[in-house]
Scaffold this motif. Structure first.
Motif, mmCIF file in Angstrom:
data_model
loop_
_atom_site.group_PDB
_atom_site.id
_atom_site.type_symbol
_atom_site.label_atom_id
_atom_site.label_comp_id
_atom_site.label_asym_id
_atom_site.label_seq_id
_atom_site.Cartn_x
_atom_site.Cartn_y
_atom_site.Cartn_z
ATOM 1 N N PRO A 19 0.798 -1.221 0.000
ATOM 2 C CA PRO A 19 0.000 0.000 0.000
ATOM 3 C C PRO A 19 0.834 1.277 0.000
ATOM 4 C CG PRO A 19 -0.002 -0.959 2.180
ATOM 5 C CD PRO A 19 0.721 -1.936 1.276
ATOM 6 N N GLY A 20 2.123 1.167 0.207
ATOM 7 C CA GLY A 20 2.961 2.360 0.282
ATOM 8 C C GLY A 20 2.896 2.984 1.671
ATOM 9 N N TRP A 21 3.554 4.115 1.819
ATOM 10 C CA TRP A 21 3.625 4.791 3.111
ATOM 11 C C TRP A 21 2.410 5.691 3.257
ATOM 12 C CZ3 TRP A 21 7.704 8.996 4.658
ATOM 13 C CH2 TRP A 21 7.650 9.203 6.032
ATOM 14 N N CYS A 22 1.465 5.286 4.088
ATOM 15 C CA CYS A 22 0.201 6.005 4.266
ATOM 16 C C CYS A 22 0.083 6.578 5.674
ATOM 17 C CB CYS A 22 -0.977 5.069 4.016
ATOM 18 S SG CYS A 22 -1.107 4.520 2.317
ATOM 19 N N ARG A 23 -0.650 7.677 5.766
ATOM 20 C CA ARG A 23 -0.907 8.323 7.062
ATOM 21 C C ARG A 23 -1.909 7.488 7.855
ATOM 22 N NH1 ARG A 23 -0.644 12.525 3.459
ATOM 23 N NH2 ARG A 23 -2.879 12.563 3.175
ATOM 24 N N THR A 24 -1.385 6.595 8.651
ATOM 25 C CA THR A 24 -2.182 5.741 9.532
ATOM 26 C C THR A 24 -1.480 5.720 10.884
ATOM 27 O OG1 THR A 24 -0.940 3.762 8.945
ATOM 28 C CG2 THR A 24 -2.880 4.257 7.591
ATOM 29 N N ASP A 25 -2.025 4.974 11.829
ATOM 30 C CA ASP A 25 -1.337 4.826 13.109
ATOM 31 C C ASP A 25 0.051 4.230 12.905
ATOM 32 O OD1 ASP A 25 -3.540 5.828 14.442
ATOM 33 O OD2 ASP A 25 -4.294 3.861 15.055
ATOM 34 N N LEU A 26 0.181 3.337 11.956
ATOM 35 C CA LEU A 26 1.472 2.709 11.675
ATOM 36 C C LEU A 26 2.387 3.637 10.879
ATOM 37 C CD1 LEU A 26 3.275 0.186 11.803
ATOM 38 C CD2 LEU A 26 2.161 -0.593 9.716
ATOM 39 N N GLY A 27 1.838 4.286 9.849
ATOM 40 C CA GLY A 27 2.649 5.126 8.969
ATOM 41 C C GLY A 27 2.998 6.480 9.549
ATOM 42 N N GLY A 28 2.166 6.978 10.450
ATOM 43 C CA GLY A 28 2.419 8.268 11.078
ATOM 44 C C GLY A 28 1.877 9.434 10.282
ATOM 45 N N GLU A 29 1.852 10.576 10.912
ATOM 46 C CA GLU A 29 1.244 11.764 10.312
ATOM 47 C C GLU A 29 2.076 12.367 9.187
ATOM 48 O OE1 GLU A 29 2.642 15.381 13.182
ATOM 49 O OE2 GLU A 29 1.159 13.998 14.025
ATOM 50 N N HIS A 30 3.350 12.014 9.086
ATOM 51 C CA HIS A 30 4.217 12.596 8.058
ATOM 52 C C HIS A 30 4.271 11.757 6.781
ATOM 53 C CE1 HIS A 30 5.381 15.624 10.893
ATOM 54 N NE2 HIS A 30 5.753 14.688 11.762
ATOM 55 N N ALA A 31 3.572 10.644 6.749
ATOM 56 C CA ALA A 31 3.536 9.826 5.531
ATOM 57 C C ALA A 31 2.910 10.647 4.405
ATOM 58 C CB ALA A 31 2.734 8.555 5.780
ATOM 59 N N PRO A 32 3.402 10.514 3.193
ATOM 60 C CA PRO A 32 2.937 11.362 2.093
ATOM 61 C C PRO A 32 1.562 11.007 1.522
ATOM 62 C CG PRO A 32 4.584 9.827 1.308
ATOM 63 C CD PRO A 32 4.508 9.653 2.800
ATOM 64 N N ASN A 33 1.057 9.819 1.806
ATOM 65 C CA ASN A 33 -0.171 9.368 1.150
ATOM 66 C C ASN A 33 -1.320 9.196 2.124
ATOM 67 O OD1 ASN A 33 1.290 9.036 -1.338
ATOM 68 N ND2 ASN A 33 2.132 7.178 -0.463
ATOM 69 N N ALA A 34 -2.495 9.640 1.703
ATOM 70 C CA ALA A 34 -3.709 9.368 2.460
ATOM 71 C C ALA A 34 -4.059 7.897 2.271
ATOM 72 C CB ALA A 34 -4.853 10.239 1.957
ATOM 73 N N PRO A 35 -4.616 7.229 3.286
ATOM 74 C CA PRO A 35 -4.951 5.806 3.141
ATOM 75 C C PRO A 35 -5.829 5.519 1.931
ATOM 76 C CG PRO A 35 -5.141 6.452 5.430
ATOM 77 C CD PRO A 35 -4.901 7.718 4.637
#
Length: 86
Positions: A19-35
């Motif tokens: 799925p790539g680096w997504c803004r989730t609890d795992l990916g964090g707020e600085h991930a570039p992609n919305a889930p």
């Protein structure tokens, strides 16, 4: 990937999705992609009906596509794994 070659050509398909680096609890707020940007890349493998296993779907390949566009793209451009891992 080993199982993909066993089931290739049957009604069972085994594929991988990144799925790539997504803004989730795992990916964090600085991930570039919305889930939601990972869709349809995350689900495209479930809609392909060409009996080819062993594809690896990177969700970023499908950003901005409809599910129909993603399926057509995947069938044409994402090769199935052929061969062994040896």
């Amino acid at each position: 990937m080993d199982l993909a070659s066993v089931y290739d050509g049957t009604d069972v398909m085994i594929n991988l999705t990144d799925p790539g680096w997504c803004r989730t609890d795992l990916g964090g707020e600085h991930a570039p992609n919305a889930p939601e940007s990972a869709l349809p890349g995350v689900v495209v493998g479930a809609f392909i009906d060409d009996k080819k296993s062993g594809r690896c779907f990177g969700a970023s390949n499908f950003y901005g596509m409809s599910l129909e566009e993603a399926v057509k793209y995947a069938e044409k451009n994402i090769p199935a794994y052929l061969g062994s891992l040896d």
